[in-house]
Each structure stands twice: as structure tokens, then as C-alpha cells.
Design a protein around this motif. Structure first.
Motif, PDB file in Angstrom:
ATOM      1  N   GLY A   4     -43.686 -52.325 -84.286  1.00 53.84           N
ATOM      2  CA  GLY A   4     -42.721 -53.370 -84.538  1.00 53.84           C
ATOM      3  C   GLY A   4     -43.145 -54.828 -84.760  1.00 53.84           C
ATOM      4  O   GLY A   4     -44.128 -55.177 -85.321  1.00 53.84           O
ATOM      5  N   VAL A   5     -42.212 -55.623 -85.058  1.00 54.25           N
ATOM      6  CA  VAL A   5     -42.472 -57.035 -85.297  1.00 54.25           C
ATOM      7  C   VAL A   5     -41.716 -58.069 -84.432  1.00 54.25           C
ATOM      8  O   VAL A   5     -40.596 -57.607 -83.706  1.00 54.25           O
ATOM      9  CB  VAL A   5     -41.756 -57.150 -86.794  1.00 54.25           C
ATOM     10  N   LEU A   6     -42.458 -59.097 -84.107  1.00 56.53           N
ATOM     11  CA  LEU A   6     -41.781 -60.309 -83.613  1.00 56.53           C
ATOM     12  C   LEU A   6     -40.772 -61.175 -84.581  1.00 56.53           C
ATOM     13  O   LEU A   6     -41.350 -61.208 -85.721  1.00 56.53           O
ATOM     14  CB  LEU A   6     -43.029 -61.298 -83.134  1.00 56.53           C
ATOM     15  N   THR A   7     -39.937 -61.526 -84.096  1.00 58.24           N
ATOM     16  CA  THR A   7     -38.733 -61.829 -85.234  1.00 58.24           C
ATOM     17  C   THR A   7     -38.912 -63.424 -85.258  1.00 58.24           C
ATOM     18  O   THR A   7     -38.069 -63.689 -85.968  1.00 58.24           O
ATOM     19  CB  THR A   7     -37.203 -61.798 -84.381  1.00 58.24           C
ATOM     20  N   ALA A   8     -39.677 -63.942 -84.439  1.00 56.62           N
ATOM     21  CA  ALA A   8     -39.886 -65.513 -84.791  1.00 56.62           C
ATOM     22  C   ALA A   8     -40.109 -66.159 -86.134  1.00 56.62           C
ATOM     23  O   ALA A   8     -39.480 -67.126 -86.437  1.00 56.62           O
ATOM     24  CB  ALA A   8     -41.080 -65.944 -84.008  1.00 56.62           C
ATOM     25  N   ALA A  24     -35.131 -50.499 -92.101  1.00 62.72           N
ATOM     26  CA  ALA A  24     -35.169 -49.716 -93.321  1.00 62.72           C
ATOM     27  C   ALA A  24     -36.673 -49.659 -93.560  1.00 62.72           C
ATOM     28  O   ALA A  24     -37.194 -48.997 -94.501  1.00 62.72           O
ATOM     29  CB  ALA A  24     -34.435 -50.399 -94.271  1.00 62.72           C
ATOM     30  N   ALA A  25     -37.600 -50.799 -93.092  1.00 65.48           N
ATOM     31  CA  ALA A  25     -38.998 -50.602 -93.586  1.00 65.48           C
ATOM     32  C   ALA A  25     -39.863 -49.677 -92.427  1.00 65.48           C
ATOM     33  O   ALA A  25     -41.140 -49.580 -92.820  1.00 65.48           O
ATOM     34  CB  ALA A  25     -39.385 -51.924 -93.197  1.00 65.48           C
ATOM     35  N   GLY A  26     -39.145 -48.900 -91.695  1.00 67.11           N
ATOM     36  CA  GLY A  26     -39.822 -48.063 -90.957  1.00 67.11           C
ATOM     37  C   GLY A  26     -40.197 -48.828 -89.398  1.00 67.11           C
ATOM     38  O   GLY A  26     -41.045 -47.745 -88.789  1.00 67.11           O
ATOM     39  N   PHE A  27     -40.084 -49.664 -89.282  1.00 65.49           N
ATOM     40  CA  PHE A  27     -40.443 -50.323 -87.984  1.00 65.49           C
ATOM     41  C   PHE A  27     -39.583 -49.722 -86.779  1.00 65.49           C
ATOM     42  O   PHE A  27     -38.132 -49.289 -87.031  1.00 65.49           O
ATOM     43  CB  PHE A  27     -40.338 -51.791 -87.799  1.00 65.49           C
ATOM     44  N   GLU A  28     -39.853 -49.778 -85.613  1.00 61.63           N
ATOM     45  CA  GLU A  28     -39.327 -48.764 -84.497  1.00 61.63           C
ATOM     46  C   GLU A  28     -38.881 -49.914 -83.289  1.00 61.63           C
ATOM     47  O   GLU A  28     -38.298 -49.310 -82.285  1.00 61.63           O
ATOM     48  CB  GLU A  28     -40.358 -47.752 -84.017  1.00 61.63           C
ATOM     49  N   ALA A  29     -39.602 -51.067 -83.294  1.00 58.43           N
ATOM     50  CA  ALA A  29     -39.218 -51.780 -82.226  1.00 58.43           C
ATOM     51  C   ALA A  29     -39.221 -53.399 -82.545  1.00 58.43           C
ATOM     52  O   ALA A  29     -39.890 -53.912 -83.660  1.00 58.43           O
ATOM     53  CB  ALA A  29     -40.274 -51.814 -81.082  1.00 58.43           C
ATOM     54  N   LEU A  30     -38.419 -54.189 -81.779  1.00 54.42           N
ATOM     55  CA  LEU A  30     -38.528 -55.563 -82.157  1.00 54.42           C
ATOM     56  C   LEU A  30     -38.952 -56.374 -80.810  1.00 54.42           C
ATOM     57  O   LEU A  30     -38.505 -56.020 -79.792  1.00 54.42           O
ATOM     58  CB  LEU A  30     -37.121 -56.142 -82.648  1.00 54.42           C
ATOM     59  N   GLU A  31     -39.601 -57.378 -80.853  1.00 56.90           N
ATOM     60  CA  GLU A  31     -39.733 -58.494 -79.789  1.00 56.90           C
ATOM     61  C   GLU A  31     -39.117 -59.537 -80.252  1.00 56.90           C
ATOM     62  O   GLU A  31     -39.137 -60.382 -81.515  1.00 56.90           O
ATOM     63  CB  GLU A  31     -41.234 -58.911 -79.475  1.00 56.90           C
ATOM     64  N   ILE A  32     -37.912 -59.919 -79.432  1.00 57.59           N
ATOM     65  CA  ILE A  32     -36.965 -60.699 -80.145  1.00 57.59           C
ATOM     66  C   ILE A  32     -37.071 -62.202 -79.507  1.00 57.59           C
ATOM     67  O   ILE A  32     -37.117 -62.337 -78.384  1.00 57.59           O
ATOM     68  CB  ILE A  32     -35.473 -60.602 -79.422  1.00 57.59           C
TER      69      ILE A  32
END
Length: 304
Positions: A4-8, A24-32
Motif C-alpha cells: 500500500g501507500v502512505l497518503t501524505a 486502480a494501480a493495484g495497491f491493497e492498503a492505505l495508511e491515511i
């Protein structure tokens, strides 16, 4: 594991838009990222508030989680990285008050982890800061425990610029301090592990994961390149200033094969969240996305 990605880095983009792109890019998780709303200046890669912890109701929190699930995204943790040991008492009180709100938000969302910093006064030694931490943190830890949320300190020294000199703004960076943290609050506090911070400190990655892997509640994927010309000019007593260069995974000196091997052997099976601090891939959302996609393609073969 989930990647996943960190949204910062998406400071001017709504959470819904970030989530749509990430899915859409295939990531599965977010750290918000959950900094408070503010009109003042903030440090790089801080200040983004994709959810307002001060005003989001319990019902709205659940709606956010449901909307992300519709995009096949989970929430690995909420991120707010202030300095709870700041020497200015008013600043310290403000950031601790907001951290408590983020903890409540996480509980309402059903998110088990809030990622943050232990903090530190850069003018004081680690040992003096630790005595202050023993005064400040028990109340925050108890607050998190009451809400069923665990705290994850990132192992970042926070010494990237001269306003953080000479001691950094976060003492939770070395094995010595981590043993103290776990002795004091283990079970309620764990690690948000970022391997890039081991590189310039010359801390053995494999050994570090072997010792602290069972206490890693959350994991960041960020790389770091040592600029050897800068190191030659400034020496190690500059504590990385002028020669530690954050990069996207695959473009620095982190051993990613050893990183994932160690995590799997330690039993970590949570999300691996790409943290973007690479100046080469910033300036626009398109550039930020380009950096994330490069990192995705480097890390994807390891995440199963």
C-alpha cells in the motif's frame, strides 16, 4: 502481506481520489495521513489531513472504511507524526491532544494501529529525553489501550535539517532505546519499521529484524542512498545531514530481498506501506504517482 501507500504526499487531493487511483494501480492498503487542519507552515511530507479527526463522527468513520472496502482497500493504520516531547509546552499539549483524537478516530474506524513518533528534544541527550518520555507517554498509552488501539513508533531519528540538530526529534531509533520502550509499554506500543533509517546509522538490518520483528506492528517501505561525496565532506558526526538521501524503494541502499526474508521469518504478515520522500518524484501528483508505481514494481515480487 498487502502492498500500500502512505497518503501524505497527496496533500491537495481528496482521500476518495487517492483511493481510486491506488486501487486502480493495484495497491491493497492505505495508511491515511491525519494531521490537524492548519493554515501554518509544516515540514516536508507532513501536514496532510485526509480525515479530520476532530470532526469525524463514529458513523462517518465507518462509512469511510466501507467506501474504501468497495475499492478493495484496507486501512493499515492512521498516521500522525508530531513531536510529543517538544520543548515548547503549548506545542506539546496541542499535538498530544490531536494524537488522542486520532486514536479515537482509529477506534471508530476499526483500525488497530496509530503510527506516530515517540518524540524528542534535540537539545537534550537520549537518556534525559527518555526520562521525559516516562512522564509523558503513560497517559497516552492508557488512552490508546482504553480504545483498543495500539501505538506504533517509527524508528526514525528525525534529524534531516539543522532545526533538528543535534539530537533529532524522535529518540525511538536505536536498539538500546527500543528495548526500553518494549520493557515499559510492550503489548501496547510496537514499532512502525522503516529500513531506510538503519542504512545511514549503520545498524545491521538482518539482526535488527531478528530482534524486533515480533514487535513490528506496521512496516514502511522507504529507501535511502548514501551520498558518499557528502559523507566524505561532512563526516559521520554530521549525523546524516548532507549525505543521507531518501529514495523510492529500489533506488537506494536497502537490501529488499533481505528485508522481506527477515519479515517473513519473523512472522510479519501485515501491510507494507510505501513511504514517499524522494525529491526526484515530487512537484505534481503525476510525479508522486510515478514514484509510487516504480516502488510498486520493485516490491511486488516479494509481497504475497
Amino acid at each position: 502481506m498487502k502492498l500500500g501507500v502512505l497518503t501524505a504526499p497527496f496533500a491537495e487531493t481528496s482521500l476518495g481520489e487517492v483511493a481510486g487511483w491506488a486501487s486502480a494501480a493495484g495497491f491493497e492498503a492505505l495508511e491515511i495521513a491525519c494531521w490537524p487542519k492548519s493554515s501554518g507552515a509544516s515540514r516536508r511530507y507532513a501536514g496532510t489531513g485526509h480525515i479530520d479527526a476532530a470532526s469525524t463522527s463514529a458513523a462517518q468513520a465507518k462509512e469511510i472504511v466501507a467506501s474504501l472496502a468497495e475499492k478493495n482497500l484496507s486501512v493499515s493504520g492512521l498516521g500522525y507524526y508530531p513531536n510529543p516531547l517538544h520543548p515548547d509546552a503549548a506545542h506539546r499539549d496541542d499535538v498530544i491532544a490531536h494524537l488522542k483524537k486520532v486514536i479515537v478516530l482509529a477506534a471508530n474506524m476499526g483500525v488497530p494501529v496509530v503510527n506516530t513518533f515517540c518524540g524528542g528534544d534535540a537539545s537534550k541527550t537520549v537518556d534525559v529525553n527518555w526520562q521525559e518520555a516516562l512522564k509523558v507517554w503513560p497517559e497516552i498509552v492508557a488512552h490508546a489501550r482504553e480504545h483498543g488501539v495500539k501505538l506504533a513508533f517509527e524508528n526514525c531519528p528525525m534529524i534531516f535539517s539543522y532545526d533538528e540538530w543535534p539530537g533529532g526529534h524522535n529518540i525511538a531509533y536505536s536498539p538500546q532505546v527500543w528495548r526500553r520502550i518494549l520493557e515499559a509499554w510492550g503489548g501496547d506500543v510496537g514499532m512502525n519499521f522503516d529500513p531506510s533509517h538503519l542504512v545511514w546509522q549503520m545498524i545491521d538490518q538482518a539482526r535488527f529484524i531478528r530482534e524486533f520483528g515480533p514487535y513490528m506492528l506496521h512496516v514502511h517501505a522507504k529507501d535511502l542512498m548514501i551520498d558518499h561525496d557528502g559523507l566524505y565532506e561532512r563526516g559521520i558526526l554530521s549525523a546524516g545531514i548532507g549525505w543521507q538521501v531518501p529514495r523510492m524503494p529500489g533506488l537506494g541502499d536497502v537490501d529488499w530481498s533481505g528485508f522481506f526474508s527477515g519479515l517473513y521469518r519473523a512472522g510479519y504478515d501485515g501491510s507494507v506501506i510505501i513511504e514517499h520522500e524522494d525529491r526526484r518524484f515530487e512537484g505534481s501528483d503525476d510525479q508522486v504517482k510515478r514514484g509510487f508505481l516504480l516502488a510498486r514494481d520493485v516490491l511486488r515480487p516479494f509481497v504475497k
